[in-house]
Motif scaffolding. Structure first.
Motif, short mmCIF file in Angstrom:
data_model
loop_
_atom_site.label_atom_id
_atom_site.label_comp_id
_atom_site.label_asym_id
_atom_site.label_seq_id
_atom_site.Cartn_x
_atom_site.Cartn_y
_atom_site.Cartn_z
N ALA A 87 -37.54 21.51 52.82
CA ALA A 87 -36.18 21.76 52.83
C ALA A 87 -35.76 21.41 51.38
O ALA A 87 -34.91 22.07 50.76
N GLU A 88 -36.43 20.70 50.73
CA GLU A 88 -36.04 20.02 49.36
C GLU A 88 -36.63 21.27 48.53
O GLU A 88 -36.24 21.71 47.59
N SER A 95 -44.17 18.35 54.89
CA SER A 95 -43.28 18.07 56.00
C SER A 95 -41.87 19.05 55.69
O SER A 95 -41.75 19.70 54.70
N HIS A 96 -41.19 18.86 56.89
CA HIS A 96 -40.28 19.58 57.06
C HIS A 96 -39.08 19.07 55.96
O HIS A 96 -38.24 19.92 55.35
N GLN A 97 -38.83 18.00 55.73
CA GLN A 97 -38.09 17.39 54.62
C GLN A 97 -38.56 17.72 53.29
O GLN A 97 -37.74 18.01 52.52
N GLU A 98 -39.94 17.90 52.91
CA GLU A 98 -40.40 18.40 51.50
C GLU A 98 -39.96 20.02 51.67
O GLU A 98 -39.56 20.40 50.30
N SER A 111 -35.85 24.80 58.23
CA SER A 111 -37.34 24.44 58.19
C SER A 111 -37.97 24.79 59.49
O SER A 111 -38.96 25.51 59.81
N LYS A 112 -37.58 23.95 60.52
CA LYS A 112 -38.08 23.87 61.80
C LYS A 112 -37.84 25.21 62.54
O LYS A 112 -38.84 25.80 63.23
N ASN A 147 -31.83 23.35 54.87
CA ASN A 147 -31.76 22.37 55.95
C ASN A 147 -33.22 21.95 56.54
O ASN A 147 -33.73 23.03 56.88
N ILE A 148 -33.27 20.80 57.12
CA ILE A 148 -34.44 20.60 57.66
C ILE A 148 -34.47 21.43 59.02
O ILE A 148 -35.87 22.08 59.48
N TYR A 208 -45.84 24.57 55.53
CA TYR A 208 -46.19 23.34 56.57
C TYR A 208 -47.62 23.33 57.24
O TYR A 208 -48.13 22.79 57.38
#
Length: 181
Positions: A143-144, A138-141, A153-154, A149-150, A132
């Protein structure tokens, strides 16, 4: 020798070209490995194994975009793959604290100290922090990439920042109030 010729020779498994590619990009890619590894020795192992993977996948490089960017992506994916084999990424608690922003007075902290404390972070926190903060995912990336989960990650990013903040404060002897975003 041009980069294009070097890549074409690497695609033919020519050892001299592979050696040249290694000499050109190993220092930059080692810094990538160092960010994501637990320690210097693990970073060295990841660099060596990552280059073997690069040589194996070099035929996939199609001269679209930069070679350095492609090499970095392959190396990051390789290191993350090593961690995916472990179960540390699975977290049950997904209570996401408010995201904090830590300001650091760079005069009081050396880059060696920063690398050291980042490497000391628990694996899941270190990976999310690096992806990050240092590599702009991104948090989406994230997570993948890490199959989490997003929210996880956060949460991991927030906890990593808190740990780093505490270590920096103990090193510098100062207490800075975090800014809440």
């Amino acid at each position: 020798m041009s980069i294009e010729q070097l890549i074409n020779d690497c695609k033919k498994n020519e050892r001299k070209a592979q050696e040249q590619l290694y000499k050109l990009y190993a220092p930059k890619l080692f810094s990538v490995c160092l960010k994501y590894s637990r320690n210097y020795t693990e970073a060295q192992d990841n660099l060596q194994d990552g280059f073997l993977l690069i040589y194996k996948k070099i035929h996939q490089f199609s001269f679209k975009g930069s070679l350095e960017g492609w090499l970095k992506r392959v190396m990051i994916n390789h290191v993350l793959q090593q961690y995916r084999k472990e179960s540390f990424l699975n977290i049950v608690d997904e209570n996401v604290p408010e995201e904090i922003e830590v300001e650091v007075d760079s005069d009081g902290v050396s880059s060696e100290f920063l690398i050291k404390i980042i490497q000391e972070l628990p694996d899941r926190y270190r990976l999310v922090f690096n992806l990050y903060v240092l590599d702009g995912f991104s948090h989406q990336e994230i997570a993948e990439q890490l199959n989490i989960n997003i929210g996880t990650s956060k949460s991991n990013l927030s906890r990593a920042k808190l740990i780093l903040k505490e270590k920096i404060e103990s090193q510098t002897g100062t207490k800075k109030m975090p800014r809440v975003k």
